[in-house]
Design an enzyme around this catalytic site. Structure first.
Site, PDB file in Angstrom:
ATOM      1  N   GLU A  91       9.916   8.838  11.613  1.00 33.98           N
ATOM      2  CA  GLU A  91       9.291   9.360  11.599  1.00 33.98           C
ATOM      3  C   GLU A  91       7.660   8.923  11.563  1.00 33.98           C
ATOM      4  OE1 GLU A  91       9.278  10.151   6.968  1.00 33.98           O
ATOM      5  OE2 GLU A  91       7.454   9.994   6.732  1.00 33.98           O
ATOM      6  N   CYS A 104       0.221   6.744  12.944  1.00 37.55           N
ATOM      7  CA  CYS A 104       0.998   6.417  12.184  1.00 37.55           C
ATOM      8  C   CYS A 104       2.481   6.202  13.125  1.00 37.55           C
ATOM      9  CB  CYS A 104       0.791   6.404  10.042  1.00 37.55           C
ATOM     10  SG  CYS A 104       1.944   5.399   9.618  1.00 37.55           S
ATOM     11  N   CYS A 111      13.996  -0.262   6.308  1.00 34.69           N
ATOM     12  CA  CYS A 111      13.352  -1.699   6.199  1.00 34.69           C
ATOM     13  C   CYS A 111      13.982  -2.404   4.945  1.00 34.69           C
ATOM     14  CB  CYS A 111      12.014  -1.309   5.412  1.00 34.69           C
ATOM     15  SG  CYS A 111      10.967  -2.830   4.583  1.00 34.69           S
ATOM     16  N   CYS A 115      10.703  -3.001  -1.347  1.00 32.15           N
ATOM     17  CA  CYS A 115       9.529  -2.676  -2.754  1.00 32.15           C
ATOM     18  C   CYS A 115      10.330  -1.595  -3.297  1.00 32.15           C
ATOM     19  CB  CYS A 115       8.296  -1.779  -1.585  1.00 32.15           C
ATOM     20  SG  CYS A 115       7.669  -3.575  -0.654  1.00 32.15           S
ATOM     21  N   CYS A 118       8.931   2.950  -2.565  1.00 36.54           N
ATOM     22  CA  CYS A 118       9.186   3.489  -1.383  1.00 36.54           C
ATOM     23  C   CYS A 118       9.900   3.727  -0.641  1.00 36.54           C
ATOM     24  CB  CYS A 118       8.973   2.057  -0.607  1.00 36.54           C
ATOM     25  SG  CYS A 118       8.804   1.749   1.465  1.00 36.54           S
ATOM     26  N   GLU A 159       8.604  -3.123   8.262  1.00 38.22           N
ATOM     27  CA  GLU A 159       7.963  -4.026   8.190  1.00 38.22           C
ATOM     28  C   GLU A 159       7.360  -4.365   9.128  1.00 38.22           C
ATOM     29  OE1 GLU A 159       5.662  -5.819   6.049  1.00 38.22           O
ATOM     30  OE2 GLU A 159       5.578  -7.139   7.670  1.00 38.22           O
ATOM     31  N   SER A 190      -0.110  -2.998   9.055  1.00 38.78           N
ATOM     32  CA  SER A 190      -0.119  -3.212   7.611  1.00 38.78           C
ATOM     33  C   SER A 190       1.118  -4.080   7.559  1.00 38.78           C
ATOM     34  CB  SER A 190       0.533  -2.208   6.428  1.00 38.78           C
ATOM     35  OG  SER A 190       0.531  -2.224   5.784  1.00 38.78           O
ATOM     36  N   ASN A 303       2.788   7.775  -4.031  1.00 37.76           N
ATOM     37  CA  ASN A 303       3.659   8.602  -4.324  1.00 37.76           C
ATOM     38  C   ASN A 303       4.249   9.076  -4.332  1.00 37.76           C
ATOM     39  OD1 ASN A 303       2.287  10.559  -2.707  1.00 37.76           O
ATOM     40  ND2 ASN A 303       2.490   9.153  -0.938  1.00 37.76           N
ATOM     41  N   CYS A 346       5.314   9.026   2.620  1.00 37.26           N
ATOM     42  CA  CYS A 346       6.127   7.659   4.096  1.00 37.26           C
ATOM     43  C   CYS A 346       7.274   7.663   3.511  1.00 37.26           C
ATOM     44  CB  CYS A 346       5.310   7.075   3.423  1.00 37.26           C
ATOM     45  SG  CYS A 346       2.863   6.297   2.788  1.00 37.26           S
TER      46      CYS A 346
HETATM   47  N1  SAH Z   1       5.952  -2.444   5.313  1.00 36.62           N
HETATM   48  C1  SAH Z   1       4.106  -3.053   5.987  1.00 36.62           C
HETATM   49  C2  SAH Z   1       3.029  -1.432   5.828  1.00 36.62           C
HETATM   50  C3  SAH Z   1       4.826   0.400   5.797  1.00 36.62           C
HETATM   51  S1  SAH Z   1       4.497   0.754   4.116  1.00 36.62           S
HETATM   52  C4  SAH Z   1       3.668  -2.860   4.483  1.00 36.62           C
HETATM   53  O1  SAH Z   1       4.707  -2.946   3.394  1.00 36.62           O
HETATM   54  O2  SAH Z   1       2.772  -2.555   4.515  1.00 36.62           O
HETATM   55  C5  SAH Z   1       2.526   1.370   4.279  1.00 36.62           C
HETATM   56  C6  SAH Z   1       1.780   0.953   2.734  1.00 36.62           C
HETATM   57  O3  SAH Z   1       2.134   2.413   1.781  1.00 36.62           O
HETATM   58  C7  SAH Z   1       1.913  -0.034   2.080  1.00 36.62           C
HETATM   59  O4  SAH Z   1       0.911  -0.488   1.530  1.00 36.62           O
HETATM   60  C8  SAH Z   1       3.548   0.255   1.365  1.00 36.62           C
HETATM   61  O5  SAH Z   1       3.015  -0.788   0.430  1.00 36.62           O
HETATM   62  C9  SAH Z   1       2.468   1.705   0.953  1.00 36.62           C
HETATM   63  N2  SAH Z   1       3.882   3.091  -0.077  1.00 36.62           N
HETATM   64  C10 SAH Z   1       4.931   2.715   0.425  1.00 36.62           C
HETATM   65  N3  SAH Z   1       5.306   3.334   0.187  1.00 36.62           N
HETATM   66  C11 SAH Z   1       4.518   3.937  -0.767  1.00 36.62           C
HETATM   67  C12 SAH Z   1       4.592   5.155  -1.645  1.00 36.62           C
HETATM   68  N4  SAH Z   1       5.634   5.803  -2.144  1.00 36.62           N
HETATM   69  N5  SAH Z   1       3.445   5.436  -2.276  1.00 36.62           N
HETATM   70  C13 SAH Z   1       2.495   4.694  -2.482  1.00 36.62           C
HETATM   71  N6  SAH Z   1       2.006   3.763  -1.000  1.00 36.62           N
HETATM   72  C14 SAH Z   1       3.054   3.240  -0.571  1.00 36.62           C
END
Ligand code: SAH
Length: 362
Positions: A91, A104, A111, A115, A118, A159, A190, A303, A346
């Protein structure tokens, strides 16, 4: 067969030589691919038919296929579900801001960082995206909407620093004056904080904006949100971020996804302020000497995803958090939610789509 958009201009020149074509053909082809964003060899109208045929025999040429596009009636945001050549689904999101149109993009299919909040990581990593697959997310959106893209954020699924070679190739190509010629200053990468790659990125001579996913001012809480924090504690990560600034002179933004009752307290806000002030001012001992490390905090109300129980704090609480940072001289904004009416945070849009397809085939 090789994807032709993977080739740099020198590589394309070399290929022309191998195919017994004039080297200047490479410039023409490169322009069709990266400036005029063509979808097929047939569009390359200043090339002879036999040459177009030869290219077709030797190279693949593919743009991601939009299988679903959601449009927000609130702010013009559009979310794209793309199918890649091998059938994988990714996406990308288009957002309209005052400072320009932003896309974006994803850097991987899935990934492996894990996290906890996520959606993109729930089924692990399927594969890296190639540089061409990163580029063509932007190209295809610009084609479909007929609007120029001036900013790109690598903040979608994946990532980026876990796909280092392809990412840096993508950065070079998208900012190349023979391509979209996007300013590197308008490009944000990021990362969750892979220290060795971050140090390496500092030496590339890029002018990128770095966004660091911090999410907590203390290792103990950070580890509960991000497994990578166990590998790289803040005592290693923050000096690497400072090194990035010192080598590039670029501002760094810190992403902070705010989770109710976990990292949203006043105490965390104070701890975050202390941590960032120390970083900005060059650590203890040299406080004040290296002022001007421009850093900024982006507060992202988490989220919630179906598979986890994290909740978003009330708006008031996030504002209080922001005020503590500001009172301490740390600039902070609460990220505005774009396309709230086509929600699906996301990585969740892709999961929804894949889930539906699974139901259909069962
Ligand atoms: N892997 C990279 C980029 C992808 S995510 C990173 O970790 O930065 C982009 C941003 O969205 C990151 O800060 C991630 O932690 C955040 N993110 C991902 N899922 C999320 C969610 N459900 N709610 C809020 N932030 C989220």
């Amino acid at each position: 067969m090789q994807e032709i958009r993977e080739l740099s201009l020198p590589e394309l020149r070399e290929k022309m030589r191998e195919l017994s074509e004039k080297p200047f053909r490479a410039e023409q082809i490169y322009s069709w691919l990266h400036e005029r964003l063509c979808a097929s060899f047939d569009e390359m109208s200043n090339l002879s038919l036999p040459l177009r045929e030869k290219l077709r025999e030797h190279f693949r040429l593919f743009l991601p296929e939009p299988v679903r596009i959601l449009s927000s009636s609130l702010d013009g945001t559009r979310k794209f579900i793309f199918r890649l050549e091998d059938g994988h689904i990714i996406e990308s999101v288009f957002m309209r801001y005052r400072h320009g149109n932003t896309v974006c993009i994803s850097s991987q299919v899935g990934c492996r960082m894990g996290c906890r909040f996520c959606a993109s990581t729930l089924e692990g990593l399927a594969r890296n995206l190639s540089a061409a697959e990163m580029l063509t997310q932007v190209y295809q959106i610009q084609r479909l909407l007929g609007e120029r893209i001036s900013n790109v954020v690598v903040m979608g699924s994946g990532e980026p620093l876990d796909n280092y070679e392809n990412l840096t190739k993508f950065v070079r190509m998208i900012s190349d004056e023979r391509g979209l010629h996007l300013s590197q200053r308008n490009l944000t990468v990021s990362t969750c904080g892979l220290v060795p790659e971050l140090l390496r990125l500092s030496e590339e001579g890029f002018q990128l904006t770095l966004a660091l996913s911090l999410h907590a001012p203390k290792d103990e809480i950070r580890r509960r949100l991000m497994p990578i924090a166990a590998r790289y504690p803040l005592s290693e990560l923050l000096p690497a971020v400072r090194h990035y600034f010192e080598r590039t002179g670029r501002r760094v933004s810190f992403e902070y996804s705010v989770v109710r009752d976990l990292n949203d307290t006043k105490e965390e806000a104070e701890a975050l302020s202390t941590l960032l002030k120390k970083l900005r001012d060059g650590g203890e001992g040299s406080a004040g000497q290296q002022k001007g490390f421009p850093l900024h905090v982006n507060l992202i109300p988490v989220n919630p995803i179906r598979e986890r129980s994290w909740e978003r704090p009330e708006r008031r609480r996030i504002e209080d958090f922001q005020h503590v940072l500001e009172k301490n001289g740390i600039s902070a904004t609460i990220r505005r939610e774009m396309g709230a009416d086509i929600s699906g945070a996301c990585g969740q849009l892709r999961r929804d789509y894949l889930g539906e397809k699974r139901c259909e085939t069962n």
